[in-house]
Design an enzyme around this catalytic site. Structure first.
Site, PDB file in Angstrom:
ATOM      1  N   CYS A  23      18.207   2.312 -20.118  1.00  0.00           N
ATOM      2  CA  CYS A  23      18.715   2.993 -21.311  1.00  0.00           C
ATOM      3  C   CYS A  23      18.920   4.488 -21.028  1.00  0.00           C
ATOM      4  O   CYS A  23      18.310   5.061 -20.152  1.00  0.00           O
ATOM      5  CB  CYS A  23      17.709   2.870 -22.443  1.00  0.00           C
ATOM      6  SG  CYS A  23      17.240   1.181 -22.767  1.00  0.00           S
ATOM      7  N   ARG A  26      23.705   4.414 -15.701  1.00  0.00           N
ATOM      8  CA  ARG A  26      22.359   3.826 -15.763  1.00  0.00           C
ATOM      9  C   ARG A  26      22.417   2.365 -16.182  1.00  0.00           C
ATOM     10  O   ARG A  26      21.418   1.661 -16.139  1.00  0.00           O
ATOM     11  CB  ARG A  26      21.497   4.638 -16.742  1.00  0.00           C
ATOM     12  CG  ARG A  26      21.255   6.069 -16.303  1.00  0.00           C
ATOM     13  CD  ARG A  26      20.702   6.918 -17.432  1.00  0.00           C
ATOM     14  NE  ARG A  26      19.356   6.515 -17.811  1.00  0.00           N
ATOM     15  CZ  ARG A  26      18.247   6.957 -17.193  1.00  0.00           C
ATOM     16  NH1 ARG A  26      18.374   7.802 -16.182  1.00  0.00           N
ATOM     17  NH2 ARG A  26      17.052   6.576 -17.555  1.00  0.00           N
ATOM     18  N   TRP A  28      20.016  -0.908 -22.488  1.00  0.00           N
ATOM     19  CA  TRP A  28      20.055  -1.989 -21.502  1.00  0.00           C
ATOM     20  C   TRP A  28      19.003  -2.977 -21.979  1.00  0.00           C
ATOM     21  O   TRP A  28      17.799  -2.697 -21.937  1.00  0.00           O
ATOM     22  CB  TRP A  28      19.724  -1.450 -20.110  1.00  0.00           C
ATOM     23  CG  TRP A  28      19.959  -2.400 -19.003  1.00  0.00           C
ATOM     24  CD1 TRP A  28      21.165  -2.740 -18.448  1.00  0.00           C
ATOM     25  CD2 TRP A  28      18.968  -3.150 -18.283  1.00  0.00           C
ATOM     26  NE1 TRP A  28      20.980  -3.648 -17.426  1.00  0.00           N
ATOM     27  CE2 TRP A  28      19.648  -3.928 -17.312  1.00  0.00           C
ATOM     28  CE3 TRP A  28      17.595  -3.243 -18.357  1.00  0.00           C
ATOM     29  CZ2 TRP A  28      18.994  -4.774 -16.434  1.00  0.00           C
ATOM     30  CZ3 TRP A  28      16.937  -4.085 -17.483  1.00  0.00           C
ATOM     31  CH2 TRP A  28      17.634  -4.859 -16.538  1.00  0.00           C
ATOM     32  N   ASN A  68      13.669   4.601 -24.656  1.00  0.00           N
ATOM     33  CA  ASN A  68      13.887   4.048 -23.321  1.00  0.00           C
ATOM     34  C   ASN A  68      12.518   3.643 -22.802  1.00  0.00           C
ATOM     35  O   ASN A  68      11.578   4.422 -22.809  1.00  0.00           O
ATOM     36  CB  ASN A  68      14.531   5.080 -22.391  1.00  0.00           C
ATOM     37  CG  ASN A  68      14.740   4.523 -20.993  1.00  0.00           C
ATOM     38  OD1 ASN A  68      14.624   3.307 -20.775  1.00  0.00           O
ATOM     39  ND2 ASN A  68      15.033   5.384 -20.037  1.00  0.00           N
ATOM     40  N   GLY A  69      12.396   2.381 -22.349  1.00  0.00           N
ATOM     41  CA  GLY A  69      11.115   1.906 -21.824  1.00  0.00           C
ATOM     42  C   GLY A  69      10.765   0.569 -22.459  1.00  0.00           C
ATOM     43  O   GLY A  69      11.586  -0.071 -23.099  1.00  0.00           O
ATOM     44  N   GLU A  73      20.972  -4.150   4.312  1.00  0.00           N
ATOM     45  CA  GLU A  73      21.610  -3.158   3.427  1.00  0.00           C
ATOM     46  C   GLU A  73      23.104  -3.452   3.290  1.00  0.00           C
ATOM     47  O   GLU A  73      23.660  -3.379   2.187  1.00  0.00           O
ATOM     48  CB  GLU A  73      21.384  -1.750   3.962  1.00  0.00           C
ATOM     49  CG  GLU A  73      22.067  -0.663   3.156  1.00  0.00           C
ATOM     50  CD  GLU A  73      21.637  -0.611   1.685  1.00  0.00           C
ATOM     51  OE1 GLU A  73      20.627  -1.251   1.314  1.00  0.00           O
ATOM     52  OE2 GLU A  73      22.340   0.047   0.895  1.00  0.00           O
ATOM     53  N   LYS A  86      24.938  -4.157  -0.321  1.00  0.00           N
ATOM     54  CA  LYS A  86      26.117  -3.387  -0.756  1.00  0.00           C
ATOM     55  C   LYS A  86      27.250  -4.330  -1.161  1.00  0.00           C
ATOM     56  O   LYS A  86      27.869  -4.183  -2.203  1.00  0.00           O
ATOM     57  CB  LYS A  86      26.579  -2.454   0.371  1.00  0.00           C
ATOM     58  CG  LYS A  86      25.698  -1.250   0.559  1.00  0.00           C
ATOM     59  CD  LYS A  86      25.942  -0.196  -0.487  1.00  0.00           C
ATOM     60  CE  LYS A  86      24.849   0.303  -1.373  1.00  0.00           C
ATOM     61  NZ  LYS A  86      23.547  -0.179  -1.415  1.00  0.00           N
ATOM     62  N   GLU A 140      26.301  -6.368  -4.440  1.00  0.00           N
ATOM     63  CA  GLU A 140      26.119  -5.692  -5.737  1.00  0.00           C
ATOM     64  C   GLU A 140      27.421  -5.101  -6.270  1.00  0.00           C
ATOM     65  O   GLU A 140      27.542  -4.912  -7.477  1.00  0.00           O
ATOM     66  CB  GLU A 140      25.026  -4.637  -5.666  1.00  0.00           C
ATOM     67  CG  GLU A 140      25.277  -3.467  -4.760  1.00  0.00           C
ATOM     68  CD  GLU A 140      24.120  -2.477  -4.808  1.00  0.00           C
ATOM     69  OE1 GLU A 140      23.497  -2.306  -5.858  1.00  0.00           O
ATOM     70  OE2 GLU A 140      23.832  -1.878  -3.765  1.00  0.00           O
ATOM     71  N   HIS A 178      17.303 -21.696  13.056  1.00  0.00           N
ATOM     72  CA  HIS A 178      16.176 -22.463  12.494  1.00  0.00           C
ATOM     73  C   HIS A 178      16.510 -23.018  11.121  1.00  0.00           C
ATOM     74  O   HIS A 178      15.620 -23.257  10.316  1.00  0.00           O
ATOM     75  CB  HIS A 178      14.932 -21.566  12.442  1.00  0.00           C
ATOM     76  CG  HIS A 178      14.468 -21.135  13.792  1.00  0.00           C
ATOM     77  ND1 HIS A 178      13.802 -21.975  14.660  1.00  0.00           N
ATOM     78  CD2 HIS A 178      14.650 -19.965  14.455  1.00  0.00           C
ATOM     79  CE1 HIS A 178      13.561 -21.337  15.790  1.00  0.00           C
ATOM     80  NE2 HIS A 178      14.061 -20.110  15.695  1.00  0.00           N
ATOM     81  N   LYS A 211      21.199   2.052 -12.614  1.00  0.00           N
ATOM     82  CA  LYS A 211      20.964   2.987 -11.506  1.00  0.00           C
ATOM     83  C   LYS A 211      19.474   3.204 -11.273  1.00  0.00           C
ATOM     84  O   LYS A 211      19.024   3.288 -10.158  1.00  0.00           O
ATOM     85  CB  LYS A 211      21.627   4.336 -11.800  1.00  0.00           C
ATOM     86  CG  LYS A 211      21.455   5.377 -10.698  1.00  0.00           C
ATOM     87  CD  LYS A 211      22.106   4.938  -9.414  1.00  0.00           C
ATOM     88  CE  LYS A 211      21.925   5.940  -8.295  1.00  0.00           C
ATOM     89  NZ  LYS A 211      22.465   5.421  -7.002  1.00  0.00           N
TER      90      LYS A 211
HETATM   91  C1  AGP Z   1      20.901   0.157  -4.373  1.00  0.00           C
HETATM   92  O1  AGP Z   1      22.308   0.069  -4.090  1.00  0.00           O
HETATM   93  C2  AGP Z   1      20.515  -0.444  -5.670  1.00  0.00           C
HETATM   94  N1  AGP Z   1      21.236   0.185  -6.717  1.00  0.00           N
HETATM   95  C3  AGP Z   1      19.035  -0.592  -5.896  1.00  0.00           C
HETATM   96  O2  AGP Z   1      18.620  -1.558  -4.970  1.00  0.00           O
HETATM   97  C4  AGP Z   1      18.141   0.660  -5.707  1.00  0.00           C
HETATM   98  O3  AGP Z   1      18.109   1.009  -4.348  1.00  0.00           O
HETATM   99  C5  AGP Z   1      16.714   0.296  -6.157  1.00  0.00           C
HETATM  100  O4  AGP Z   1      16.764  -0.038  -7.523  1.00  0.00           O
HETATM  101  C6  AGP Z   1      15.701   1.419  -5.925  1.00  0.00           C
HETATM  102  O5  AGP Z   1      16.043   2.529  -6.727  1.00  0.00           O
HETATM  103  P1  AGP Z   1      15.263   3.913  -6.444  1.00  0.00           P
HETATM  104  O6  AGP Z   1      15.620   4.326  -5.039  1.00  0.00           O
HETATM  105  O7  AGP Z   1      15.777   4.874  -7.492  1.00  0.00           O
HETATM  106  O8  AGP Z   1      13.792   3.644  -6.581  1.00  0.00           O
END
Ligand code: AGP
Length: 601
Positions: free
Chosen positions: A2, A28, A74, A98-99, A474, A478, A481, A497, A596
């Site tokens: 949020c 976010r 959210w 938020n929370g 990674e 990428k 997502e 395996h 985010k």
């Molecule tokens: C990365 O592309 C993602 N958006 C997500 O995995 C992110 O790295 C993860 O949520 C950790 O966030 P932070 O680094 O703010 O703790």
């Protein structure tokens, strides 16, 4: 997660500030939005499911209003709809939140016994009713909010309006981010500084359960009912950093910012040669075990860091996903160090892991990007990456800055242990590294070819061994997502395996081979998938570049100082993911379902 924006001011600019501010917080992640604003002597509440533009269409932004709160939700409790969206109003109290309130059911039962009824499925409405109940009993909002801090369990950042105090905006937070910003005859609250950066860069960081009282020309902060002094910080990032500077997406801009980010992150530690590196970092000599704990891409940087620290600094490193770490038996002692890696510094699972280490009196080091974030403030040591404001949900420059920081840590330990003697080589290579990164980013035609080859497939495999496996993970994240293509990263030696059964004609396999020590082994694994019809995209280095029949595409990256080689290898993986997502018309900066900063557990 949020987003919250609040306004109080003589310029009666509330709706513009709220809507523009919420738009900068879109990254976010959210599924509904709403505002509550003073219109003459009433608080109007307008809320709408979906994007902010749906809310904007229900408002006249030129309405003069001196007070308001806004929210992007959210969904955590209750589906994304108008009823559940914020702001919520109960009695005289209107709030945005938020929370997560963990004891909301218990409080709901108590409040029902006092005659309260509820329209929504949210924990927020219950918190609002609690504040209203206490306010009707005490009529002193500062005492009420202090009392709430005792009664509410979980995390919250609250913006609060009161019907009989319409010149004032209140705020309180616990474990969810919220800043108080100071303007010219107007003041603000926001989840993140970019939301109000166009108005001011002066802000106050609220600590847990501090209460802020904002009027149009004054900000007061209370702790346990008493006024306290707070430092006024200046936010370094400027508005341009929050704009796209001509790129189609924030993600592409941030990919191209990486050379500068790496230089900024690394060079600050070498302003006085190796001595400044050792001086500016914790003394690692006393540790014989390191745990790295993080989520998502930050977890992947931890895996890369493990390879570097174990190989060059000779210290065992365990890398753990934060949401798992919290519930496992920990074998730590006074010679252990727990490193928490987090771009936002607000990831709930990572905060929880940090607190476990703190509660066990284990030394903690935070590698974070946001100054003054919760993780930065609660860790014993903090090393700030210099990635600047990262807007795209899919991290790139913050990821690379984290890898650079881990390379510095490995270098520091290796140098102080005498395993590396020549400190100039790293510094000298830094400028070359930045030039090599820029060169790769200016020559992406081959990456575009690969993207065109795979953008319509259903599955992609990524292979690598050792440090290349962490890069494969990674690269896979990428792609997943932002393009929504399913992909899996596999340790190259593991494929046979079981999972090799999935390889069939033209299955795309992106194979990473940069580690000379295990290159031949990985090439053997690549030949196994090639033999079964895979379409192989090989990413390798100039030193390992040789002609072969085991690949269909070959992307070659220059060699650089071994500790930072992965900063070059990651670039084709990022660009390919970006170009695939672009070809698929995806919402690259704000992928579906993602936030985010994941400030809920
Ligand atoms: C990365 O592309 C993602 N958006 C997500 O995995 C992110 O790295 C993860 O949520 C950790 O966030 P932070 O680094 O703010 O703790």
């Amino acid at each position: 997660m949020c987003g919250i924006v609040g306004y109080v001011g003589r310029k009666e600019n509330a709706l513009h500030v709220l809507i523009e501010g919420l738009k900068t917080l879109e990254y976010r992640g959210y599924d509904s939005a709403g505002v509550a604003y003073l219109d003459k002597n009433n608080i109007n509440i307008i809320k709408e499911k979906g994007k902010i533009v749906n809310l904007e269409n229900k408002l006249n932004l030129d309405t003069k209003s001196s007070l308001g709160i806004g929210h992007t939700r959210w969904a955590t409790h209750g589906e994304p709809n108008e009823i559940n969206s914020h702001p919520h109003k109960v009695g005289k109290i209107t709030i945005v939140h938020n929370g997560i309130i963990e004891n909301y059911e218990e409080l709901k039962n108590i409040l029902k016994q006092s005659g309260y009824t509820f329209k929504s499925e949210t924990d927020t409405e219950i918190a609002c009713a609690l504040i209203d109940k206490l306010y009707s009993e005490k009529n002193d909002i500062i005492k009420v909010l202090d009392k709430c801090a005792d009664l509410l369990r979980g995390s919250y950042a609250l913006g609060i309006l009161i019907d009989d105090d319409l010149n004032t905006l209140y705020a309180i937070r616990k474990d969810s981010p919220l800043i108080v910003a100071l303007g010219d005859n107007e003041n603000y609250i926001a989840s993140d500084v970019p939301a109000i950066l166009k108005y001011t860069n002066k802000y106050i960081l609220l600590e847990n359960n501090e209460v802020a009282k904002l009027t149009n020309n004054n900000v007061t902060v209370f702790k346990n009912g008493k006024i306290i002094n707070k430092d006024i910080n200046t936010f370094e990032w400027n508005v341009e950093a929050a704009m796209k500077n001509g790129y189609d997406h924030f993600m592409l801009k941030e990919i191209h910012e990486q050379p500068k980010v790496i230089y900024d992150t690394v060079s600050t530690f070498f302003n006085n040669g190796i001595d400044s590196l050792i001086e500016k970092m914790p003394d690692f000599k006393k540790y014989n075990k390191i745990h790295i704990v993080a989520c998502g891409s930050a977890y992947h940087t931890g895996l890369t860091g493990k390879s570097l620290i174990e190989r060059y600094a000779d210290i065992p490193v365990d890398v753990e996903i934060a949401s798992e770490y919290r519930y496992k038996k920990l074998f730590l002692d006074e010679k252990s160090l727990v490193i928490i890696i987090s771009q936002s510094g607000e990831t709930a699972d990572s905060i929880a892991a940090l607190r476990i280490a703190n509660d066990n009196n284990i030394d903690t080091l935070a590698i974070v990007n946001v100054v003054g974030s919760s993780i930065a403030r609660e860790a014993k040591y903090v090393l700030y990456t210099k990635a600047g404001c990262e807007i795209a949900v899919a991290t790139t420059k913050a990821y690379s800055a984290q890898v650079a920081m881990l390379a510095l840590i490995a270098f520091n330990i290796a140098y102080t242990k005498g395993f590396i003697s020549n400190s100039n080589e790293f510094m000298n290579e830094l400028n070359n590294l930045v030039n090599k990164m820029n060169h790769l980013l200016d020559n992406i035609d081959e990456y575009l070819e690969v993207a065109k080859e795979i953008y319509q497939v259903e599955h992609v495999f990524f292979l690598g061994r050792g440090i290349d496996y962490s890069l494969a993970m990674e690269g896979s994240l990428k792609l997943k997502e932002i393009s929504y293509i399913h992909s899996e990263a596999y340790a190259a030696g593991e494929l046979k395996h079981g999972t090799i059964s999935l390889i069939e004609k033209d299955t795309p396999v992106i194979a990473i081979v940069t580690d000379e020590k295990i290159a031949e082994k990985t090439i053997s694994n690549i030949k196994e998938v090639k033999a079964r019809g895979a379409k192989v995209i090989l990413i390798t280095t100039e030193k390992l570049n040789k002609v072969g029949d085991y690949y269909d595409y070959k992307l070659v990256v220059p060699n650089t100082y071994i500790l930072v080689q992965s900063l070059l290898t990651i670039l084709p993986l990022q660009i390919i993911a970006y170009e695939v997502a672009k070809l698929r018309g995806c919402d690259i900066d704000k992928p579906r379902n993602l936030a985010k900063s994941v400030t809920v557990e």
